[in-house]
Design a protein around this motif. Sequence first.
Motif, PDB file in Angstrom:
ATOM      1  N   ALA A   1     -70.301 -53.831 -48.816  1.00 20.12           N
ATOM      2  CA  ALA A   1     -70.913 -55.066 -48.322  1.00 20.12           C
ATOM      3  C   ALA A   1     -69.777 -55.938 -47.786  1.00 20.12           C
ATOM      4  O   ALA A   1     -68.595 -55.672 -48.035  1.00 20.12           O
ATOM      5  CB  ALA A   1     -71.664 -55.790 -49.437  1.00 20.12           C
ATOM      6  N   HIS A   2     -70.130 -56.990 -47.065  1.00 21.57           N
ATOM      7  CA  HIS A   2     -69.118 -57.923 -46.576  1.00 21.57           C
ATOM      8  C   HIS A   2     -68.624 -58.739 -47.760  1.00 21.57           C
ATOM      9  O   HIS A   2     -69.417 -59.387 -48.456  1.00 21.57           O
ATOM     10  CB  HIS A   2     -69.710 -58.836 -45.497  1.00 21.57           C
ATOM     11  N   ALA A   3     -67.327 -58.731 -47.987  1.00 20.28           N
ATOM     12  CA  ALA A   3     -66.773 -59.368 -49.180  1.00 20.28           C
ATOM     13  C   ALA A   3     -66.908 -60.886 -49.159  1.00 20.28           C
ATOM     14  O   ALA A   3     -66.816 -61.530 -50.204  1.00 20.28           O
ATOM     15  CB  ALA A   3     -65.301 -58.981 -49.346  1.00 20.28           C
ATOM     16  N   ALA A   4     -67.168 -61.478 -47.971  1.00 25.77           N
ATOM     17  CA  ALA A   4     -67.343 -62.925 -47.869  1.00 25.77           C
ATOM     18  C   ALA A   4     -68.793 -63.313 -47.590  1.00 25.77           C
ATOM     19  O   ALA A   4     -69.336 -64.220 -48.214  1.00 25.77           O
ATOM     20  CB  ALA A   4     -66.440 -63.480 -46.777  1.00 25.77           C
TER      21      ALA A   4
ATOM     22  N   PRO B   1     -71.381 -60.586 -50.617  1.00 25.83           N
ATOM     23  CA  PRO B   1     -70.798 -59.737 -51.671  1.00 25.83           C
ATOM     24  C   PRO B   1     -71.814 -59.325 -52.729  1.00 25.83           C
ATOM     25  O   PRO B   1     -71.628 -58.318 -53.409  1.00 25.83           O
ATOM     26  CB  PRO B   1     -69.702 -60.625 -52.274  1.00 25.83           C
ATOM     27  N   TRP B   2     -72.918 -60.121 -52.857  1.00 28.95           N
ATOM     28  CA  TRP B   2     -73.935 -59.790 -53.854  1.00 28.95           C
ATOM     29  C   TRP B   2     -74.650 -58.477 -53.552  1.00 28.95           C
ATOM     30  O   TRP B   2     -75.252 -57.874 -54.439  1.00 28.95           O
ATOM     31  CB  TRP B   2     -74.953 -60.926 -53.955  1.00 28.95           C
ATOM     32  N   ASN B   3     -74.554 -58.028 -52.300  1.00 30.02           N
ATOM     33  CA  ASN B   3     -75.147 -56.738 -51.935  1.00 30.02           C
ATOM     34  C   ASN B   3     -74.214 -55.563 -52.223  1.00 30.02           C
ATOM     35  O   ASN B   3     -74.614 -54.407 -52.080  1.00 30.02           O
ATOM     36  CB  ASN B   3     -75.543 -56.725 -50.453  1.00 30.02           C
ATOM     37  N   GLY B   4     -72.984 -55.855 -52.595  1.00 31.05           N
ATOM     38  CA  GLY B   4     -72.012 -54.797 -52.859  1.00 31.05           C
ATOM     39  C   GLY B   4     -71.887 -54.471 -54.340  1.00 31.05           C
ATOM     40  O   GLY B   4     -72.206 -55.275 -55.210  1.00 31.05           O
ATOM     41  N   ARG B   5     -71.457 -53.268 -54.588  1.00 28.01           N
ATOM     42  CA  ARG B   5     -71.121 -52.816 -55.945  1.00 28.01           C
ATOM     43  C   ARG B   5     -69.737 -52.164 -55.851  1.00 28.01           C
ATOM     44  O   ARG B   5     -69.595 -51.079 -55.275  1.00 28.01           O
ATOM     45  CB  ARG B   5     -72.156 -51.831 -56.496  1.00 28.01           C
ATOM     46  N   SER B   6     -68.753 -52.840 -56.384  1.00 26.38           N
ATOM     47  CA  SER B   6     -67.363 -52.452 -56.132  1.00 26.38           C
ATOM     48  C   SER B   6     -66.875 -51.312 -57.035  1.00 26.38           C
ATOM     49  O   SER B   6     -66.802 -51.459 -58.263  1.00 26.38           O
ATOM     50  CB  SER B   6     -66.437 -53.656 -56.321  1.00 26.38           C
TER      51      SER B   6
END
Length: 483
Positions: free
Chosen positions: A225-228, A231-236
């Motif tokens: 996801a876009h980190a800025a 980011p809530w759509n990402g799972r790192s």
Amino acid sequence: MKRNNFLVWLFVLLMVFGFNNSIFAKKKVEKQKELAINWVDKNQNLLIEISDKIWEYAETALKEYKSSQLLIETLEKAGFKVEKGVAGMPTAFVATYGKGEPIIGILAEYDALPGLSQKVSTKKEPLVPGAPGHGCGHNLFGTASVGAALAVKYVMEKYNIPGTIKLFGCPAEETVVGKTFMAREGIFDNLSAAIVWHPSTITRVNTGSSLAMNNFKVFFYGHTAHAASDPWNGRSALDAVELMDIGVNFLREHIHPTARIHYVILNGGKAPNVVPDFAEVWYYVRDINRKNVDEIYKRVLNIVKSASLMTETKYKIEFITAVHSLLPNITGSRVMQKNLEKVGAPKFTPEEIDFAKEIQKSCGKEEKGLNQKVEPFKIITDQRGGSTDVAEVSRITPTVQLNVACAPVGIPWHSWAVVASSGHSIGHKGMLVAAKVMALTAIDFLNDKKLIEKMWKEFKEKTKGEKYKSPLPEGLKIKLPEK
């Protein structure tokens, strides 16, 4: 009365006969040993040529195609029967001469280390920048072992000595893989004893142990996801790696002080503004025995699962290899010590000592030169340092090991300085000493069944009669590199 006198004289005659027989047997063995030493001396140019070629090849783990083939051709030319590609590894082999017992094994290694290319020079000077080099002296290792096997074969032929000599071509020691998979496949079964050596900065019979180890990688999989922007759509996946590392570092407080855990993050993402969907970390877990390693490994796996749950990522474990701690055989080691004292430590010229001092100067070390003495026999009880796949052989059969000075005192191992020394006459001289000592020790083992029995008695006492069990997970296949 006459009958008693007769019995006394008969007893005396038997004692004298037995004593003379014992002296004759010892003299015969000494002649055999002198013949083995002479063989190595007469063939030293051949052994140096082989060592230098393997030094030039500098092939890394499981890629030792030219190195193993050179050793195979040398052994086949001398009359050994060679089984190639054993245990699923194209560069592993077993060379055999003779028949029947005792069956004496000699271990050979020939893999190089990545990134250590170096000229035979006193300063860091790569032959090919970034290319491999023999930073552990395995070009000397494999060659000396083959030299010892050839010398023993020559003596066995001349004296018609019964028994079998086996040279084990063992790849990938640097990744602690070769002997581990060979042991699992039963390659070392039925040996009466095993002999091994390793280049060093000192000359001694090594009675020390090593650390048991698990070697594995962990892969985490998340969502980008876009980190800025979102980011809530990402799972790192990187968060998972970092949380795992934090958990393991907190675990250190609650494990034995003998344990060692180390890691490196191989992949943590591509750009800061992209939430990483993939991350990779590589771990070693070590301790003084398998039981401790197994217990720590289970706890580390729990940390992996927890990191995965906290980050809502998935994970996969790639188990690479595992080994026991090494089990030295003191009975056999004492015999090897006598042979080492007979041969003596390498003797270096003033030019070789100057070369060594220049290397030490370049490494920022005290300019002590080279070790030229045999260390007194010592039973080493502390366990520290690294891990080795020789440990697997030592858990199958009584195993003795030797170190010979092949590099300057105090220099860092696995470095350019060792590569330079391994291609120099300094390394050659150490290699020739090792070949002689191993050959002499093998001759003792072939001639003395009672000695083998004593070695096995010690072995069974230390293992408590337990049969060897591979530390590798069931069904694990060796991962071969691309050609």
